[in-house]
Design an enzyme around this catalytic site. Structure first.
Site, short mmCIF file in Angstrom:
data_model
loop_
_atom_site.label_atom_id
_atom_site.label_comp_id
_atom_site.label_asym_id
_atom_site.label_seq_id
_atom_site.Cartn_x
_atom_site.Cartn_y
_atom_site.Cartn_z
CE LYS A 129 -4.06 -2.18 0.66
NZ LYS A 129 -3.59 -3.58 0.71
CE LYS A 164 -6.21 1.41 -0.69
NZ LYS A 164 -6.08 1.03 -2.12
NE ARG A 214 -1.98 -6.59 -9.72
CZ ARG A 214 -2.10 -7.46 -8.72
NH1 ARG A 214 -1.66 -8.70 -8.88
NH2 ARG A 214 -2.64 -7.10 -7.59
NE ARG A 229 -7.17 -6.80 -10.36
CZ ARG A 229 -6.31 -6.44 -9.40
NH1 ARG A 229 -5.90 -7.33 -8.52
NH2 ARG A 229 -5.85 -5.21 -9.35
NE ARG A 237 -14.91 -6.18 -1.29
CZ ARG A 237 -15.05 -7.21 -0.46
NH1 ARG A 237 -14.08 -7.47 0.41
NH2 ARG A 237 -16.11 -7.96 -0.50
CG ASP A 277 -3.62 -3.42 -7.69
OD1 ASP A 277 -3.26 -4.27 -8.54
OD2 ASP A 277 -3.92 -3.72 -6.52
CD GLU A 285 -3.58 -2.14 -2.90
OE1 GLU A 285 -2.98 -3.24 -3.00
OE2 GLU A 285 -4.67 -2.02 -2.33
CG ASN A 287 -0.29 -5.72 -5.53
OD1 ASN A 287 -0.81 -6.04 -4.47
ND2 ASN A 287 -0.86 -4.87 -6.37
#
Length: 320
Positions: A129, A164, A214, A229, A237, A277, A285, A287
């Site tokens: 994050k 979050k 992604r 997504r 979400r 993201d 984000e 990852n």
């Protein structure tokens, strides 16, 4: 090459979609020898080097939703991590204390000559994050705080926000609060635990309707297609674990700009594989622990993402 995968238990893999499985399948196809262990199998003793209790793994060629015999494992062995051509750290989040300890053992193994991807130090230095803080030019308005008053002030300014936890995964613990502020106080208390825990707050991005993309970056280079997504059934979400629908699509010019900029910075730090993201034109984000999406992109577009990864892994191992 002899490759060691540090991962979750293999018999829990969902091979029809698992990215680590796709990596292993491509590596074996090229003739590389596979070994596997979990973080709990790493150990070090004074006077020695970092070792692991592990097994050689051979893929059977079977995979699918109901297939469990997709691999055969040899007898337990104990080997020094430095004896492998590459060690691939693929333990899924959460990034808890045990994950943290594993990165220290892996970093010690690096000092002894092991080649670990992604770099354990880089894994620690780039929480998924908070890593976006280095790239504010790409992010939506964002707040990181423990204080409820800060969150209320942010909501008053932006009116529609996402809250979050910093250690969440798969969309867990994500809340949206709209203009009416309904349940804002309760949500803050739940997430920040009365000021004991830091949280992230971002302005809500309506572009989520088109998907939380992604975008994969391998060896500093963006993959040509991403996985959007898309939230389903009124969800905010898009995470696949939260019921989102994965739709592969070409990356946009903005996606590529973000990916190339971040890849140029993070790849030299030892982050061979990154999953960004992106919602609309905004980075939300970064990852680094165990990015996924390989199989969905490959199955829908024909772009062999696992092959791109193993190409980069072979190059990185040779450089090491």
């Amino acid at each position: 090459m002899n490759l060691l995968f540090v991962a979750d238990a293999l018999d829990h893999f969902k091979t029809y979609k698992d990215t680590t499985f796709a990596m292993m399948r491509e590596a074996q196809r090229r003739g590389h020898v596979l070994f596997a262990c979990g973080p709990q199998d790493l150990h070090w003793r004074s006077g020695g080097s970092v070792q692991a209790r592990l097994r050689q793994v051979t893929l059977t060629g079977r995979s699918g939703k109901d297939v469990h015999d997709w691999f055969e494992a040899g007898p337990e062995l104990v080997r020094h991590l430095a004896s492998f051509d590459a060690v691939v750290m693929r333990k899924d989040p959460p990034f808890d204390s045990e994950y943290f300890y594993a990165t220290h053992l892996l970093e010690r193994a690096e000092a002894e000559g092991a080649r670990v991807f992604n770099s354990p130090r880089a894994l620690r230095d780039h929480p998924e994050k908070l890593a976006i803080l280095e790239f504010p030019q790409f992010t939506p308005p964002t707040l990181v705080t423990r204080a409820a008053a800060d969150v209320r002030e942010f909501h008053a300014e932006h009116r529609d926000i996402i809250l979050k936890p910093l250690d969440g995964m798969g969309g867990m613990g994500i809340f949206r609060v709209k203009d009416d502020g309904l349940n804002l106080g309760s949500i803050i208390e739940t997430l920040n635990r009365d000021g004991a825990q830091t949280i992230m707050v971002q302005r809500f991005l309506p572009a989520i309707e088109a998907g939380d993309k992604r975008v994969l970056v391998i060896g500093g280079e963006p993959v040509s297609h991403c996985l959007a997504r898309i939230p389903q059934g009124g969800e905010v979400r898009g995470n696949l674990a939260a019921g989102g629908k994965g739709v592969a699509q070409p990356i946009s010019a903005r996606d590529e700009e973000i990916a190339r900029t971040i890849g140029a910075v993070l790849a030299p730090r030892g982050l061979m594989l990154i999953g960004l993201d992106v919602i609309g034109d905004n980075l939300t984000e970064i990852n680094v622990t165990s990015p996924t999406g390989f199989q969905e992109i490959t199955n829908q577009t024909g772009v062999d993402v696992a092959a791109l990864f193993v190409d980069a892994l072979e190059t990185g191992a040779r450089r090491g």
